[in-house]
Design an enzyme around this catalytic site. Structure first.
Site, PDB file in Angstrom:
ATOM      1  N   SER A   1       0.838  -1.050  -0.237  1.00 19.79           N
ATOM      2  CA  SER A   1       0.067  -0.122   0.149  1.00 19.79           C
ATOM      3  C   SER A   1       0.848   1.123   0.053  1.00 19.79           C
ATOM      4  O   SER A   1       2.102   1.157   0.139  1.00 19.79           O
ATOM      5  CB  SER A   1      -0.895   0.136   1.225  1.00 19.79           C
ATOM      6  OG  SER A   1       0.042   0.444   2.311  1.00 19.79           O
ATOM      7  N   LYS A   2       0.144   2.398  -0.095  1.00 23.68           N
ATOM      8  CA  LYS A   2       0.853   3.738  -0.252  1.00 23.68           C
ATOM      9  C   LYS A   2       1.938   3.883   0.895  1.00 23.68           C
ATOM     10  O   LYS A   2       2.957   4.792   0.700  1.00 23.68           O
ATOM     11  CB  LYS A   2       0.039   4.989  -0.361  1.00 23.68           C
ATOM     12  CG  LYS A   2      -0.513   4.890  -1.975  1.00 23.68           C
ATOM     13  CD  LYS A   2      -1.515   6.181  -2.120  1.00 23.68           C
ATOM     14  CE  LYS A   2      -1.773   5.981  -3.448  1.00 23.68           C
ATOM     15  NZ  LYS A   2      -3.285   6.432  -3.651  1.00 23.68           N
ATOM     16  N   ARG A   3       1.662   3.131   2.143  1.00 23.79           N
ATOM     17  CA  ARG A   3       2.441   3.710   3.319  1.00 23.79           C
ATOM     18  C   ARG A   3       3.882   3.102   3.067  1.00 23.79           C
ATOM     19  O   ARG A   3       4.901   3.371   3.583  1.00 23.79           O
ATOM     20  CB  ARG A   3       1.891   3.450   4.508  1.00 23.79           C
ATOM     21  CG  ARG A   3       2.015   1.848   4.802  1.00 23.79           C
ATOM     22  CD  ARG A   3       1.151   1.685   6.120  1.00 23.79           C
ATOM     23  NE  ARG A   3       0.537   0.270   5.885  1.00 23.79           N
ATOM     24  CZ  ARG A   3       1.208  -0.804   6.457  1.00 23.79           C
ATOM     25  NH1 ARG A   3       2.420  -0.556   7.010  1.00 23.79           N
ATOM     26  NH2 ARG A   3       1.036  -2.078   6.183  1.00 23.79           N
TER      27      ARG A   3
END
Ligand code: GLU
Length: 486
Positions: free
Chosen positions: A260-262
């Site tokens: 994911s974006k994190r």
């Protein structure tokens, strides 16, 4: 032999994800390998989450990766339109066929009724399966409900299809990647194929589209396996051939959670913005689940296509190692000619006034700063000191410049450099002599050079010093050196 036809069917509810890019690549490779066709279909049935911006992003990202489709939106093809929202009038006929053959039925349950069923299942700690309450409504009962103003959704009758074509409730299929897979279809629940507003659902539209587009092999993420059982039964109920299925393992982040974006960029366009080359990205993505037979990982898509065998795709999950991608990216950056590299670096040099440099000096600057680039975007910081009049000192530059030794070296440098002829060969020679002189005074050559470098660039590390002096020029070099004096 039947023609190989594969497809990628992204839903435009976001920018093209690297996971979808990998699915697209494996489909593309499979088509290439088998002289088949690679089809793009946009699954925009969920109008609320769809936007033209995402559709454009999908097109642009696939093109940037070199995954050109043979049939699809904007190139057309014999089985279009290839955008689902333009196909809405195609589906009702097949819904009707399933209603007529008894494999589907009208369901008048309200959202509240369905919520209550779900709540009960949750309370009993059971997986939710639709109760089939509406399976056997009489014509009178239906007429009454319609008179009340209710509009029916259409549900697929799983058990009926399963029992019509199989001995038990177990449905088995041979997955191209994972081998034999099976499931007890009684656990699936009669799912909606057409909503009460007349719109088809994903599981139904995908079957009709794959059927009409003559898709022979469906290669997609393993998150779709439970859908595959539903879809196989729809094919069987319609009396049409079932395509082969292949499900790819998931792509996980280095911490083994969902990517994911994190963790970093996840959309192809974000990787590009961050300074990754699409050649590196596609090479990297190919290795998520597939390994070249000669062990040599750096490969172009054409080389990969020649070596690719779908049966060799790993059935397990892959880890997205950002560090490995960076390593590959730096390799691909090194492969670029100076001209190609300059072209790709331009977007990252926008904050500088490039007219400060002649073409020759611009080339020189890139030549001497390109070596350590991992991302194209690294260039922004790497060339900062070539522009403007002043210098921004970093910590170590500041510390260095303030020492007594540096100040002495600099005074001497200013005096001597005033008389130097400013070209590569001469600067090389003069700096050599200059270092030699200071060595005799007991100062190590690298310490001498730190003083000059810090005064001119504000840093103690960086590109080749002769090249830097040449590009920055005599006047600016001396001005910067002078202003570094206390
Ligand atoms: N639109 C679906 C998705 O984006 C496609 C799934 C499929 O390939 O059937 O997940």
């Amino acid at each position: 032999m039947e023609e190989v036809r594969v497809r990628i069917a992204p839903s435009p509810s976001g920018n093209l994800h690297v996971g979808t890019a990998r699915t697209a690549l494996f489909n593309y490779l499979f088509a290439k390998k088998n002289n088949g066709k690679f089809v793009l279909r946009i699954e925009d049935t969920d109008a609320e989450r769809t936007s033209q911006e995402y559709i454009d992003n999908i097109f642009d990202s696939l093109k940037a990766l070199g995954l050109n489709w043979d049939e699809g939106p904007d190139v057309g093809g014999p089985y279009g339109p290839y955008t689902q929202s333009e196909r809405f009038d195609i589906y009702p006929k097949y819904v009707q066929q399933l209603l007529d053959s008894g494999f589907a039925y009208e369901c008048f349950c309200t959202p509240e009724e369905l919520e209550a069923e779900k709540a009960e299942a949750t309370a009993n700690k059971k997986p939710y399966v639709y109760s089939k309450k509406c399976e056997n409504l009489t014509e009178d009962e239906k007429a009454k409900l319609i008179a009340e103003g209710r509009k029916p959704a259409i549900r697929f009758n799983i058990a009926k299809a399963q029992r019509a074509f199989h001995d038990s409730s177990i449905l088995e299929f041979e997955d191209l990647v994972k081998g034999k897979l099976h499931m007890d279809t009684d656990l699936l629940g009669d799912f909606v194929i057409q909503k009460s507003n007349g719109a088809p659902t994903y599981n139904f539209a995908v079957v009709i589209d794959d059927m009409l587009m003559k898709i022979s092999h469906v290669i997609r993420g393993e998150d779709h396996i439970s859908n595959t059982y539903k879809q196989i039964l729809i094919y069987e109920a319609l009396g049409v051939p079932v395509p082969r299925f292949g499900h790819l393992g998931m792509i996980l982040a280095p911490d083994r959670s969902k990517l994911s974006k994190r963790h970093g960029a996840t959309a192809v366009s974000d990787f590009v913005k961050e300074g990754y080359l699409t050649d590196a990205l596609i090479n990297f993505v190919a290795l998520l689940g597939w390994a070249p037979s000669d062990g040599e990982e750096l490969k172009s898509v054409d080389e990969i296509a020649a070596d690719f065998r779908i049966g060799e795709i790993s059935s397990s999950n892959s880890i997205f190692e950002y560090d490995k991608l960076k390593w590959m990216n730096s390799h691909y950056i090194k492969q670029l000619s100076l001209e190609e590299l300059e072209e790709r670096l331009k977007p990252y040099l926008e904050k500088y006034d490039l007219s400060e440099l002649s073409k020759e000096h611009f080339d020189k600057m890139i030549e001497i700063t390109r070596e350590p680039l991992t991302l194209l975007s690294d260039i922004t910081d790497a060339v900062e000191y070539f522009f403007g009049d002043g210098v921004n000192f970093d910590e170590s530059g500041k510390e260095t410049i303030e020492t007594e030794t540096s100040q002495n070296v600099l005074k001497d440098f200013i005096e001597k450099a005033e008389t130097w002829e400013w070209n590569e060969e001469n600067l090389h020679e003069k700096l050599e002599v200059f270092r030699g002189y200071w060595k005799e005074q007991g100062i190590k050559p690298k310490v001498t050079m730190w003083a000059v470098r810090a005064a001119v660039t504000g840093r103690t590390r960086g590109a080749d010093m002769v090249g830097i002096l040449e590009v920055i020029g005599k006047d600016k070099t001396l001005a910067r050196a002078k202003s570094a004096l206390k």
